[in-house]
Design an enzyme around this catalytic site. Structure first.
Site, PDB file in Angstrom:
ATOM      1  N   PHE A  81       0.930  -1.263  -0.007  1.00 44.58           N
ATOM      2  CA  PHE A  81      -0.110   0.050  -0.071  1.00 44.58           C
ATOM      3  C   PHE A  81       0.697   1.347  -0.038  1.00 44.58           C
ATOM      4  CE2 PHE A  81      -2.333   3.607   1.821  1.00 44.58           C
ATOM      5  CZ  PHE A  81      -3.752   3.316   1.125  1.00 44.58           C
TER       6      PHE A  81
ATOM      7  N   ASP B 247       9.374   2.763   1.281  1.00 43.17           N
ATOM      8  CA  ASP B 247       8.038   3.608   1.623  1.00 43.17           C
ATOM      9  C   ASP B 247       8.057   3.291   3.174  1.00 43.17           C
ATOM     10  OD1 ASP B 247       5.753   4.271   2.591  1.00 43.17           O
ATOM     11  OD2 ASP B 247       4.625   3.331   0.984  1.00 43.17           O
TER      12      ASP B 247
ATOM     13  N   LYS C 274       3.439  10.395   7.957  1.00 43.38           N
ATOM     14  CA  LYS C 274       2.486   9.907   9.466  1.00 43.38           C
ATOM     15  C   LYS C 274       3.221  10.432  10.721  1.00 43.38           C
ATOM     16  CE  LYS C 274       0.146   5.655   7.671  1.00 43.38           C
ATOM     17  NZ  LYS C 274      -1.353   6.125   8.067  1.00 43.38           N
TER      18      LYS C 274
END
Length: 404
Positions: A139, A224, A253
């Site tokens: 993802f 990532d 995040k």
């Protein structure tokens, strides 16, 4: 319509229905506790999906935001600003990076990383070197490019036709990468721990093997680290656990602790391909985000916090294993640091949401990572008392599902 009182029903009446939020509305948070409209308290094991790295309303972050808000909010990228330059310096001093680009989210960070990889390959090898290798169950965001690179068709199939030149290998299977990589490959993008795909860590040697394959084929290796970065795994970035350094790293995040910010870290040579006009963002690198993230990084990037994450990992795993011993619902408890996944056994297949719903009734906030994994991503500084109380609430939730 009255604007004096909003409820969960208000969401169903006026919001686009792409989310199905919990039935309570949080209105206040402090540390790892949250209170709803009725004043009920919840323990937060979700962390805003690995975002609230210092919990809610951390005094140092509140102060940093408040002080910057009195000075300068936004100037656009027609100008630079002091807080964002200081943050860039912090990241460069603490990582492999020589250059930094800032944006607003993880999806934007991965979009920038992938665009940079294609631009770098075009500059150095020609337009035919444009293919990207990702992994099934990965993802990387919700933009059309990143959702195509992500290896979960359920997120992309409704938006076809999708961008081309993207291939998906099997995570932790170097042979599957070897079968796909070629002189046309410009980049391989990988999560050191697959987050949304089930909290699945890379096997020993897998990331190192990717580095070798990328070097052999003159492709860039992109990590990532949107979910694994900024202390989540017990190191500042997860690549530091491995004998491998990426060419580009995406981060977001936890970097802002709840204030929106994302970015990519890379080398001067690779960064040179993003000349003025090739990529940009209106809000990326704004002074408010820079001030908050700079203060957060100052706190998190310390031995006390990073070692504390490793200690808290063991407390969670011990507690979850004890619960599983009594109720036998998980086949595996896996992850790194304070990114932990509990894999459901066949008896509870596809019922991860039932566990989060039961936890909510016990006033505990937890996550799923797909239909078969219950995920925990709490504050990096959650107290031992909050861990113990939260696990007690989770055990009651497990019992209610197991006995239903």
């Amino acid at each position: 319509m009255s604007q004096d009182k909003v409820t969960r029903q208000t969401f169903d009446e006026i919001m686009v229905p792409n989310y199905a939020p919990s039935q309570f509305i949080p209105v206040k948070g402090e540390g790892s506790r949250v209170w709803d409209q009725e004043g009920k308290d919840y323990i937060d094991f979700a962390g805003g999906i690995a975002v609230n790295s210092l919990g809610h309303a951390h005094p140092a972050l509140v102060e940093a935001l408040t002080e910057q808000a009195k000075k300068l909010w936004h100037v656009s990228n027609t100008f630079t600003n002091e807080p964002i330059l200081k943050l860039a310096q912090q990241l460069i001093e603490s990582t492999f990076a020589e250059r930094v680009f800032f944006c607003n989210s993880g999806a934007e960070a991965n979009e920038a990383a992938l665009k940079l990889a294609r631009k770098y390959a075009r500059d150095h090898f020609g337009p035919e070197k444009n293919e990207i290798i990702s992994f099934t169950n990965s993802f990387h965001g919700r933009t059309l490019f990143t959702v195509s690179v992500g290896g979960q068709p359920k997120y992309s199939e409704d938006f076809a036709p999708l961008p081309g030149g993207i291939h998906h290998a099997t995570y932790n299977d170097l042979a599957s990468v070897r079968a796909l990589i070629s002189e046309r490959t410009c980049a391989v993008i990988v999560e050191p721990v697959q987050g949304e795909g089930g909290v699945l860590p890379a096997d020993p040697g897998f990331l190192e093997g990717l580095r070798m394959l990328c070097d052999k084929n003159k492709a860039l290796l992109i990590f990532d680290e949107v979910q694994t970065g900024v202390g989540r795994t017990g190191e500042l970035y997860a690549y530091m656990h491995h004998n491998v350094t990426p060419d580009i790293l995406s981060t977001a995040k936890a970097l802002g602790g709840g204030f929106p910010i994302g970015g990519i870290l890379t080398t001067s040579n690779i960064a040179a391909s993003l000349v003025p006009g090739t990529h940009g963002t209106t809000y990326g690198g704004n002074p408010l985000a820079g001030a908050v993230a700079g203060k957060l990084l100052e706190i998190v990037n310390t031995e006390e916090v990073l070692e504390g994450v490793k200690k808290r990992h063991h407390l969670f795993v011990e507690g979850l294993n004890a619960i599983n011993h009594r109720y036998n619902v998980f086949t595996q408890i896996r992850g790194a640091g304070l990114l932990i996944g509990c894999v459901l056994n066949d008896t509870f297949k596809d019922k991860a949401k039932a566990f989060t719903t039961a936890a909510e009734k016990e006033q505990l906030m937890v996550l799923v990572a797909g239909p078969n994994v219950v995920r925990f991503a709490p504050s990096l500084v959650i107290t031992e008392e909050e861990i113990a109380e939260g696990l007690a609430r989770f055990e009651r939730a497990v019992a209610s599902v197991a006995n239903s």
